[in-house]
Design a protein around this motif. Structure first.
Motif, PDB file in Angstrom:
ATOM      1  N   UNK D   1     -40.492  -7.838 -11.352  1.00 26.59           N
ATOM      2  CA  UNK D   1     -39.222  -8.184 -10.738  1.00 26.59           C
ATOM      3  C   UNK D   1     -39.328  -9.549 -10.080  1.00 26.59           C
ATOM      4  N   UNK D   2     -38.329 -10.362 -10.296  1.00 29.48           N
ATOM      5  CA  UNK D   2     -38.336 -11.706  -9.725  1.00 29.48           C
ATOM      6  C   UNK D   2     -38.264 -11.688  -8.195  1.00 29.48           C
ATOM      7  N   UNK D   3     -38.870 -12.705  -7.591  1.00 31.81           N
ATOM      8  CA  UNK D   3     -38.811 -12.898  -6.145  1.00 31.81           C
ATOM      9  C   UNK D   3     -37.968 -14.149  -5.891  1.00 31.81           C
ATOM     10  N   UNK D   4     -36.842 -13.981  -5.225  1.00 32.37           N
ATOM     11  CA  UNK D   4     -35.919 -15.092  -5.017  1.00 32.37           C
ATOM     12  C   UNK D   4     -35.439 -15.114  -3.571  1.00 32.37           C
ATOM     13  N   UNK D   5     -34.848 -16.234  -3.181  1.00 38.50           N
ATOM     14  CA  UNK D   5     -34.325 -16.370  -1.815  1.00 38.50           C
ATOM     15  C   UNK D   5     -32.797 -16.350  -1.835  1.00 38.50           C
ATOM     16  N   UNK D  49     -36.067 -11.801  -1.382  1.00 36.60           N
ATOM     17  CA  UNK D  49     -35.785 -10.483  -1.942  1.00 36.60           C
ATOM     18  C   UNK D  49     -36.439 -10.354  -3.317  1.00 36.60           C
ATOM     19  N   UNK D  50     -36.608  -9.112  -3.789  1.00 37.28           N
ATOM     20  CA  UNK D  50     -37.014  -8.952  -5.191  1.00 37.28           C
ATOM     21  C   UNK D  50     -35.873  -8.237  -5.890  1.00 37.28           C
ATOM     22  N   UNK D  51     -35.736  -8.512  -7.174  1.00 36.97           N
ATOM     23  CA  UNK D  51     -34.524  -8.113  -7.883  1.00 36.97           C
ATOM     24  C   UNK D  51     -34.828  -7.402  -9.188  1.00 36.97           C
ATOM     25  N   UNK D  52     -34.066  -6.361  -9.479  1.00 30.54           N
ATOM     26  CA  UNK D  52     -34.171  -5.654 -10.752  1.00 30.54           C
ATOM     27  C   UNK D  52     -33.232  -6.314 -11.752  1.00 30.54           C
ATOM     28  N   UNK D  78     -42.221  -9.818   4.911  1.00 30.88           N
ATOM     29  CA  UNK D  78     -42.768 -11.137   5.230  1.00 30.88           C
ATOM     30  C   UNK D  78     -43.109 -11.820   3.934  1.00 30.88           C
ATOM     31  N   UNK D  79     -42.746 -13.073   3.836  1.00 32.24           N
ATOM     32  CA  UNK D  79     -43.014 -13.773   2.576  1.00 32.24           C
ATOM     33  C   UNK D  79     -43.266 -15.244   2.851  1.00 32.24           C
ATOM     34  N   UNK D  80     -44.392 -15.707   2.396  1.00 35.16           N
ATOM     35  CA  UNK D  80     -44.723 -17.112   2.562  1.00 35.16           C
ATOM     36  C   UNK D  80     -44.811 -17.777   1.190  1.00 35.16           C
TER      37      UNK D  80
ATOM     38  N   UNK E   6     -53.370  -8.893 -10.418  1.00 32.60           N
ATOM     39  CA  UNK E   6     -52.877  -8.282  -9.186  1.00 32.60           C
ATOM     40  C   UNK E   6     -53.344  -9.109  -7.990  1.00 32.60           C
ATOM     41  N   UNK E   7     -52.391  -9.421  -7.109  1.00 34.72           N
ATOM     42  CA  UNK E   7     -52.739 -10.210  -5.929  1.00 34.72           C
ATOM     43  C   UNK E   7     -52.830  -9.320  -4.687  1.00 34.72           C
ATOM     44  N   UNK E   8     -51.929  -8.357  -4.585  1.00 26.98           N
ATOM     45  CA  UNK E   8     -51.959  -7.490  -3.408  1.00 26.98           C
ATOM     46  C   UNK E   8     -50.752  -6.589  -3.396  1.00 26.98           C
ATOM     47  N   UNK E   9     -50.535  -5.910  -2.272  1.00 25.96           N
ATOM     48  CA  UNK E   9     -49.407  -4.999  -2.153  1.00 25.96           C
ATOM     49  C   UNK E   9     -48.240  -5.701  -1.468  1.00 25.96           C
ATOM     50  N   UNK E  10     -47.089  -5.026  -1.473  1.00 30.17           N
ATOM     51  CA  UNK E  10     -45.878  -5.603  -0.938  1.00 30.17           C
ATOM     52  C   UNK E  10     -45.298  -4.671   0.108  1.00 30.17           C
ATOM     53  N   UNK E  11     -44.954  -5.223   1.244  1.00 29.52           N
ATOM     54  CA  UNK E  11     -44.300  -4.417   2.268  1.00 29.52           C
ATOM     55  C   UNK E  11     -42.815  -4.717   2.228  1.00 29.52           C
ATOM     56  N   UNK E  12     -42.038  -3.662   2.120  1.00 35.72           N
ATOM     57  CA  UNK E  12     -40.606  -3.806   1.919  1.00 35.72           C
ATOM     58  C   UNK E  12     -39.896  -2.626   2.559  1.00 35.72           C
ATOM     59  N   UNK E  13     -39.462  -2.797   3.788  1.00 30.25           N
ATOM     60  CA  UNK E  13     -38.846  -1.691   4.546  1.00 30.25           C
ATOM     61  C   UNK E  13     -37.437  -1.391   4.046  1.00 30.25           C
ATOM     62  N   UNK E  14     -36.676  -2.438   3.775  1.00 30.58           N
ATOM     63  CA  UNK E  14     -35.283  -2.282   3.371  1.00 30.58           C
ATOM     64  C   UNK E  14     -35.159  -2.371   1.857  1.00 30.58           C
TER      65      UNK E  14
END
Lengths: 89, 89, 89, 89, 89
Positions: D1-5, D49-52, D78-80, E6-14
């Motif tokens: 899934x893509x990671x976009x802002x 966000x990540x998107x389907x 958290x995303x850097x 694989x780089x790591x896990x993702x934290x995503x509360x919402x």
């Protein structure tokens, strides 16, 4: 969904049955790359539109039997492509 | 839908059952990248065509059981690839 | 459908159930980029093949339950990748 | 899934029926390329966000009848984006 | 199927309901571009994996209702990304 600009219509005499009486538009991205999309919305040349691709394109065309993979889903009211690289917030 | 040019036919003796007696064409984009498409329309080398991809390709092939992800959907009557970067309106 | 070259087989001990006893091949494009494809045809290293992607890949694998998005659909009898940029007609 | 802002919302008066009352967001990648996504989560400008995509986007929109090919599936806590080229382990 | 690390896990509360209790991984390609994938296999950071995309990703996730477009399908036993440009046969 992709954001593309309508360039014009497409004339295509020889086509598969499944296209029925669809209206086709030539749409293109900022780099000038062109694709063909079905248009159930009535977009005009110069309009910026967003488009549904994949199986959603067939639903968006208003008839699942229409054989398309790209359909204009809406006309964007105002769009400034020059804002493309501007930062958010 | 992608806009590509027909280059020629493809000979392929060893293939999966699901391809049946499909006619295959080699198609390519402006950069020369080539793909294989099923052709229910009867396109000729040099023709510019637009193609349905994804699940629409199987419908467009005239038989949902044909295992393809790219099918020629129509032959464009007139196409000037050199207009590629021209501005709309 | 993409045209890729078979590089070799893939060893993968830990995989999801849905892969069953599929044969996997490493395939790559002209730039060297590699992907994994299921192979119901029996392709050999060095063969140029064309591949069905998306949901067609599951049909092409001979069993819709096989979880793949890329399947070798046929071996091309003769293929000269150096013709890549040659002009049509 | 893509990671976009998320960049902002989209105003679109003229659209196909199948869009219903979906909320649209403009989302963009690191290079600034923008797309339109439906948002059932309530993301804010600046959120990563990540998107389907594909048919999953219609399920993710909370109603398979919504005609979209891209839906926000979650907000990343958290995303850097600057870690983008850092090596793993 | 794509080959990613694989780089790591993702934290995503919402997140949307359809994600259920899926485990998410950050995966990336050789250029460092990152995506999010569901992981039914239990991959570790540093592992090279291949992934099913599109509708196959939902099947591969072990539950068609899980809203993903990318799922880890297997861990590759040995993988040398530096062989990337080596010639076949």
């Amino acid at each position: 969904m992709q954001i593309l600009q309508v360039e014009g219509s497409l004339t295509c005499t020889s086509r598969v049955e499944g296209m029925k009486h669809s209206v086709f538009r030539i749409v293109r991205d900022l780099s000038g790359k062109r694709q063909v999309a079905t248009d159930p919305v009535g977009a005009e040349p110069g309009n910026w539109v967003f488009l549904a691709s994949g199986s959603a394109a067939r639903f968006a065309a208003g008839d699942f039997e229409i054989l398309t993979d790209l359909t204009i889903a809406g006309i964007i009211d105002e769009w400034d492509p020059d804002e493309m690289t501007e930062a958010a917030s």
